[in-house]
Design an enzyme around this catalytic site. Structure first.
Site, mmCIF file in Angstrom:
data_model
loop_
_atom_site.group_PDB
_atom_site.id
_atom_site.type_symbol
_atom_site.label_atom_id
_atom_site.label_comp_id
_atom_site.label_asym_id
_atom_site.label_seq_id
_atom_site.Cartn_x
_atom_site.Cartn_y
_atom_site.Cartn_z
ATOM 1 N N ASP A 64 -5.557 123.278 71.628
ATOM 2 C CA ASP A 64 -5.107 122.163 72.554
ATOM 3 C C ASP A 64 -4.043 121.239 71.666
ATOM 4 O O ASP A 64 -3.951 121.222 70.655
ATOM 5 C CB ASP A 64 -6.289 120.966 72.608
ATOM 6 C CG ASP A 64 -7.675 121.565 73.288
ATOM 7 O OD1 ASP A 64 -7.386 122.587 74.132
ATOM 8 O OD2 ASP A 64 -8.601 121.216 73.000
ATOM 9 N N ASP A 70 -5.747 111.793 68.702
ATOM 10 C CA ASP A 70 -6.750 112.648 67.995
ATOM 11 C C ASP A 70 -6.674 112.862 66.683
ATOM 12 O O ASP A 70 -7.663 112.752 65.702
ATOM 13 C CB ASP A 70 -6.097 114.140 68.667
ATOM 14 C CG ASP A 70 -6.484 114.402 69.944
ATOM 15 O OD1 ASP A 70 -7.477 113.793 70.441
ATOM 16 O OD2 ASP A 70 -5.551 114.902 70.803
ATOM 17 N N GLU A 93 -13.678 118.568 66.187
ATOM 18 C CA GLU A 93 -12.641 119.524 66.974
ATOM 19 C C GLU A 93 -11.471 119.570 66.432
ATOM 20 O O GLU A 93 -10.507 120.373 66.695
ATOM 21 C CB GLU A 93 -12.498 118.446 68.330
ATOM 22 C CG GLU A 93 -11.471 119.120 69.304
ATOM 23 C CD GLU A 93 -11.556 118.676 70.787
ATOM 24 O OE1 GLU A 93 -12.769 118.257 71.191
ATOM 25 O OE2 GLU A 93 -10.400 118.438 71.164
ATOM 26 N N GLU A 94 -11.062 118.513 65.632
ATOM 27 C CA GLU A 94 -9.757 118.443 64.927
ATOM 28 C C GLU A 94 -9.454 119.317 63.725
ATOM 29 O O GLU A 94 -8.411 119.345 63.030
ATOM 30 C CB GLU A 94 -9.000 116.911 64.878
ATOM 31 C CG GLU A 94 -9.230 116.151 65.965
ATOM 32 C CD GLU A 94 -8.442 116.963 67.430
ATOM 33 O OE1 GLU A 94 -7.594 117.701 67.208
ATOM 34 O OE2 GLU A 94 -8.673 116.774 68.490
ATOM 35 N N ASP A 114 -16.637 115.247 68.268
ATOM 36 C CA ASP A 114 -15.166 115.065 68.857
ATOM 37 C C ASP A 114 -14.849 113.573 68.535
ATOM 38 O O ASP A 114 -15.161 112.785 69.675
ATOM 39 C CB ASP A 114 -15.467 115.659 70.116
ATOM 40 C CG ASP A 114 -14.005 115.328 71.041
ATOM 41 O OD1 ASP A 114 -13.105 115.180 70.286
ATOM 42 O OD2 ASP A 114 -13.959 115.827 72.266
ATOM 43 N N LEU A 116 -12.132 112.121 69.625
ATOM 44 C CA LEU A 116 -11.447 111.539 70.882
ATOM 45 C C LEU A 116 -11.771 112.431 71.698
ATOM 46 O O LEU A 116 -10.876 113.395 71.872
ATOM 47 C CB LEU A 116 -9.882 111.237 70.381
ATOM 48 C CG LEU A 116 -9.567 110.451 71.470
ATOM 49 C CD1 LEU A 116 -9.459 108.883 71.227
ATOM 50 C CD2 LEU A 116 -7.792 110.816 71.616
ATOM 51 N N ASP A 117 -12.722 112.165 72.702
ATOM 52 C CA ASP A 117 -12.852 113.069 73.870
ATOM 53 C C ASP A 117 -12.128 112.404 74.905
ATOM 54 O O ASP A 117 -11.973 111.458 75.324
ATOM 55 C CB ASP A 117 -14.260 112.996 74.502
ATOM 56 C CG ASP A 117 -14.502 113.693 75.602
ATOM 57 O OD1 ASP A 117 -14.295 114.770 75.694
ATOM 58 O OD2 ASP A 117 -15.077 113.098 76.439
ATOM 59 N N GLU A 278 -19.493 118.869 71.584
ATOM 60 C CA GLU A 278 -19.275 118.259 72.869
ATOM 61 C C GLU A 278 -20.488 118.477 73.789
ATOM 62 O O GLU A 278 -21.372 117.413 74.247
ATOM 63 C CB GLU A 278 -18.081 119.055 73.677
ATOM 64 C CG GLU A 278 -16.659 118.496 73.006
ATOM 65 C CD GLU A 278 -15.425 119.113 73.615
ATOM 66 O OE1 GLU A 278 -14.407 118.433 73.768
ATOM 67 O OE2 GLU A 278 -15.592 120.304 74.262
#
Ligand code: AHM
Ligand code: MG
Length: 333
Positions: A64, A70, A93-94, A114, A116-117, A278
């Site tokens: 992404d 993020d 996620e990052e 995550d 920042l969803d 998530e």
């Protein structure tokens, strides 16, 4: 009113008196998560004033495009949990790999997050969230921790999310019900508003990216056709609500009933959403509230994962709608 209100921290301390699982280390981890939620709420609110909107120009481990927020929120998360002892490792996620934060005696947990969803919402002042799942861990090094996490020898023992919307909310479970707190910015405290949340067995909202309709299997198209039939006696058609932030869309289903789903499509052969940070945390929350989460063919939390960033087809919400989705997918209708 505020003197009677239950703060998030006090709620954790009360739980610790009666729940064996709520160790001193887990209590301190959850309180730190509350603190992180307050910092992120403040920083997200002033991001436009600080030049923190827009893209970085890099991609994250699952491809992404990363927003500045993020990266910034991930840095805050890493820093906040590096300063405290209970988190051995962080999966984000990052971040490409599991990040070791502490191997001390207190380091009994892995935090999957995550930070920042709903990244597509940052630049338009629409709702976004933070998701967290906490696993009991054992392992003396990076390899052992990761292996144990993926082999599910570690159990998810707490999970939740922060929703940055019209107000900031923190929803969490430690396996004994689901509780929702709203941030009182003047007091700087999350205050209990939703006690023992129960997800209605049925709702009349559905959330999915219908722009992908033609890429979905005929079973899912048939499910949509069913939901959109005009039949007031069965409360159809369902109403569509889709913000583009899983946390916000799920929160609606949790409180009011309904269903959120993200099935495989042309760009995401195994679904888009990632299991560890998530799907699984929200699955734990929804089950604690009496709802369901599934891949469409099996209980989500029974799925075996092999990769930190593994994706999964995902359906979550009220028991009746999730069961119906599964029925359509497995040829039962
Ligand atoms: P993100 O963590 O990069 O924001 O990706 C996850 C998001 C979910 O919040 C949301 O439900 C979904 O991806 C939206 O995807 P799409 O734009 O394909 O509908
Ligand atoms: Mg996300």
């Amino acid at each position: 009113m505020h003197t009677k209100a239950m703060t998030f921290s006090r709620h954790i301390l009360e739980e610790a008196k009666v729940q064996q699982d709520m160790t001193a280390e887990l209590s301190s981890l959850l309180m730190q998560m509350g603190y992180v939620g307050k910092i992120l709420s403040r920083e997200i609110a002033r991001a436009p004033l600080k030049g923190r909107l827009g893209l970085v120009g890099e991609t994250n481990p699952t491809g992404d495009a990363q927003k500045k927020l993020d990266v910034y929120t991930n840095d805050i998360m890493v820093e906040a949990f590096s300063e405290t002892g209970p988190v051995a490792g962080l999966v984000s996620e990052e971040l490409e790999e599991l990040k070791i934060l502490s191997l001390g005696r207190e380091a009994k947990y892995i935090l999957c997050t995550d930070p920042l969803d709903g990244s597509s919402n940052t630049d338009i002042n629409a709702p976004i969230g933070t998701i967290f799942g906490i696993y009991r861990c054992s392992g003396n090094n990076h390899r052992e921790l990761e292996q144990n996490l993926l082999n599910e020898r570690m159990k998810q023992i707490a999970a939740g999310y922060v929703l940055y919307g019209a107000s900031t909310m923190l929803v969490y479970t430690c396996g004994h019900g689901v509780y929702g707190f709203t941030l009182d910015c003047d007091l700087g405290e999350f205050l209990l508003v939703h006690e023992n949340i129960s997800c209605p067995a049925r709702g009349h909202y559905c959330s999915a990216n219908l722009g992908r309709y033609h890429e979905w299997s005929s079973d899912i198209q048939n499910f949509i056709a069913h939901l959109t039939v005009h039949d007031p006696s069965t409360r159809r058609p369902y109403s569509l609500r889709y913000t583009g932030a899983l946390v916000a869309d799920f929160h609606r289903s949790l409180l009011e009933g309904g269903v959120y789903f993200y099935p495989p499509d042309a760009d995401h052969k195994n679904g888009k959403l990632r299991f560890l940070y998530e799907c699984a945390p929200l699955a734990f929350v929804v089950e604690q509230a009496g709802g369901c989460a599934s891949t469409g063919t099996q209980r989500l939390l029974d799925l075996k994962v092999e990769l930190l960033h593994q994706r999964a087809p995902f359906v979550i919400g009220s028991t009746e709608e999730v069961a119906l989705y599964e029925k359509f997918l497995t040829g039962g209708t």
